[in-house]
Motif scaffolding. Structure first.
Motif, PDB file in Angstrom:
ATOM      1  N   PRO A  90      11.311   7.874  -2.170  1.00 57.77           N
ATOM      2  CA  PRO A  90       9.904   7.589  -2.051  1.00 57.77           C
ATOM      3  C   PRO A  90       9.463   8.929  -2.308  1.00 57.77           C
ATOM      4  O   PRO A  90       9.499  10.326  -1.325  1.00 57.77           O
ATOM      5  CB  PRO A  90       9.708   6.791  -1.643  1.00 57.77           C
ATOM      6  CG  PRO A  90      10.845   6.048  -0.634  1.00 57.77           C
ATOM      7  CD  PRO A  90      11.673   7.176  -1.313  1.00 57.77           C
TER       8      PRO A  90
ATOM      9  N   ASP B 268      10.192   2.553   5.860  1.00 57.65           N
ATOM     10  CA  ASP B 268       9.572   2.423   4.307  1.00 57.65           C
ATOM     11  C   ASP B 268       8.442   1.824   5.150  1.00 57.65           C
ATOM     12  O   ASP B 268       7.113   2.143   3.838  1.00 57.65           O
ATOM     13  CB  ASP B 268       9.668   1.896   3.881  1.00 57.65           C
ATOM     14  CG  ASP B 268      11.127   2.887   2.741  1.00 57.65           C
ATOM     15  OD1 ASP B 268      11.060   3.824   3.271  1.00 57.65           O
ATOM     16  OD2 ASP B 268      12.295   2.429   2.239  1.00 57.65           O
TER      17      ASP B 268
ATOM     18  N   SER C 210       4.841   3.217   4.307  1.00 54.29           N
ATOM     19  CA  SER C 210       4.164   3.218   3.108  1.00 54.29           C
ATOM     20  C   SER C 210       2.558   3.022   4.068  1.00 54.29           C
ATOM     21  O   SER C 210       1.331   3.041   2.967  1.00 54.29           O
ATOM     22  CB  SER C 210       4.726   1.804   1.992  1.00 54.29           C
ATOM     23  OG  SER C 210       4.391   0.539   2.638  1.00 54.29           O
TER      24      SER C 210
ATOM     25  N   GLU D 244      -0.891   6.926  -3.659  1.00 52.78           N
ATOM     26  CA  GLU D 244      -1.351   7.548  -2.239  1.00 52.78           C
ATOM     27  C   GLU D 244      -1.630   9.276  -2.430  1.00 52.78           C
ATOM     28  O   GLU D 244      -1.458   9.351  -0.963  1.00 52.78           O
ATOM     29  CB  GLU D 244       0.137   7.467  -1.640  1.00 52.78           C
ATOM     30  CG  GLU D 244      -0.105   5.476  -0.773  1.00 52.78           C
ATOM     31  CD  GLU D 244       1.425   5.892   0.174  1.00 52.78           C
ATOM     32  OE1 GLU D 244       2.617   6.773  -0.366  1.00 52.78           O
ATOM     33  OE2 GLU D 244       1.308   4.404   0.216  1.00 52.78           O
TER      34      GLU D 244
END
Length: 415
Positions: A150, A178, A182, A52
């Protein structure tokens, strides 16, 4: 004076908020491929890498990773895992994930529940139950006892980024938070810069996109998996007047379809993608100061991976104005094509340029350069960022007014 001090504190607070946002980076989740094994039996560690970062990743692979097994009594035994998957360097496109695997062995005299940690990543903790009988393989999901947060430094440094062409490993279902997190990723640059030509001004921008559908296999998304909602907000701030007012703000929501790699050569040196959709821009004002436009756009993206570990990208954006007041003559100043060129080193220098041609000699040029602050004595997140602008369209309010050349310097979270 008190009012000025308050505004200065607000400015410092805003800058602190920018600095506190973590830089985008790839996430690495580690898991054991089985929940139980016999003492001395082989065992596999699998890593799922999600990119990402906003740029393609290209990194060497760790041939060996080390850590420690710890039993219930606290006894520690060194652990060594050897690479099982392809030794090639990783070439991972944006918003995809892949896996890698290393093999090792359970300590020969182990019994009961063991925990496994890795050197350089103390927050990553995996669990394995050792039985007297032979190993009992099970599904990989559910094995992850504890993983680094994360985007944390431990997650990024646990194992160097690697890639494998195989099918990504199934991992635990994500929590609602999450899943939401994400689906969000950077879109256009995020920065705060300051210049002094004609009086001190600040310019800052925030930008992100939200993926509407989560693909079952991120390496092979379906057509609907590539739809996004985007939002970009750009403000020009007068820092030299007494009240420190905002000169103008552009609000830019969009709906678009995007995929970075629709086609690529066998050696992955050339790859082409597409971004196409509809966007709205307005400055949120009414009366004579109101500005609002809509456009449909098509942006092919041609990329070339260079041997120096960098990517050269050519991304012209072709625009067609729709449902926009014709008497405002936006195309005369903002043009029908944004010519964009970008060169980015992996974890290094980023250079980009934009040229926009209107009519009757009206044009705009914007040049940007960014250098990672981790590679300076500051050793901090973000980038040292320099931006040059000259021409029409720096703000929607004055879209038909020519702005003198302006050089600003500051910090970018995403260049």
């Amino acid at each position: 004076m008190q009012f000025k001090a308050l505004r200065s504190l607000q400015l410092l607070g805003l800058l602190a908020c920018f600095l506190s946002i973590p830089a985008a980076r790839a996430e690495l989740l580690l898991q054991l491929a089985q929940t139980q094994a016999a003492a001395g039996a082989p065992v596999e560690v699998q890593g799922v890498l999600l990119n990402e970062s906003g740029n393609p990743l290209s990194s060497p692979i760790a041939r060996e990773i080390r850590g420690h097994w710890v039993d219930a009594s606290g006894h520690s035994t060194p652990a060594t895992f050897t690479l099982r998957t392809s030794p090639d360097a990783a070439d991972l496109p944006v918003n995809t994930f892949t896996r890698v695997a290393w093999t090792g062995r359970v300590p020969p005299r182990a019994r009961g529940l063991l925990t496994l940690s890795f050197d350089g990543a103390p927050d990553t903790l995996l669990a394995l139950r050792v039985e007297n009988a032979g190993p009992v393989p099970t599904q990989a999901d559910g094995m992850l006892a504890s993983a680094p947060a994360p985007g944390s430094r431990a997650a990024a440094s646990a194992v160097p980024p690697v890639a494998d062409a195989g099918t990504p490993t199934k991992v635990e279902p994500l929590s609602p938070f999450d899943t939401f997190r994400s689906a969000i990723s950077p879109y256009d640059p995020i920065y705060f810069v300051v210049g002094r030509t004609g009086g001190a001004t600040g310019r800052f921008q925030v930008s992100f996109k939200y993926r509407l559908f989560s693909p079952d296999d991120a390496a092979k998304p379906h057509f609907m998996d590539n739809w996004y909602l985007g939002y970009t907000q750009t403000s020009l701030w007068d820092l030299h007047s007494d009240s420190i007012p905002f000169i103008d703000t552009t609000y830019n929501p969009s709906l678009f379809w995007a995929r970075e790699s629709l086609w690529q050569t066998d050696d992955k040196r050339w790859f082409a993608g597409l971004n196409a959709g509809i966007e709205h821009k307005s400055n949120g004002k009414d009366g004579e100061d109101s500005r609002s436009l809509n456009d449909l756009y098509l942006q092919p993206e041609i990329n070339r991976r260079l041997g120096s570990g960098s990517t050269l990208s050519f991304m012209p954006r072709f625009k067609a104005y729709v449902a926009t007041e014709a008497d405002m003559h936006y195309p005369d100043s903002l043009g029908y094509v944004d010519w964009k060129l970008r060169w980015a080193q992996d974890q290094g220098l980023v250079l980009s340029g934009l040229y926009r041609q209107g009519t009757q000699g009206r044009n705009a040029t914007q040049l940007e350069a960014a250098w990672p602050l981790r590679r300076t004595w500051l050793n901090m997140n973000g980038y040292l960022y320099v931006q040059y602008f000259r021409g029409y369209g720096e703000t929607l309010l004055d879209y038909n007014q020519k702005h003198d050349a302006q050089l600003r310097i500051g910090i970018a979270l995403v260049p």
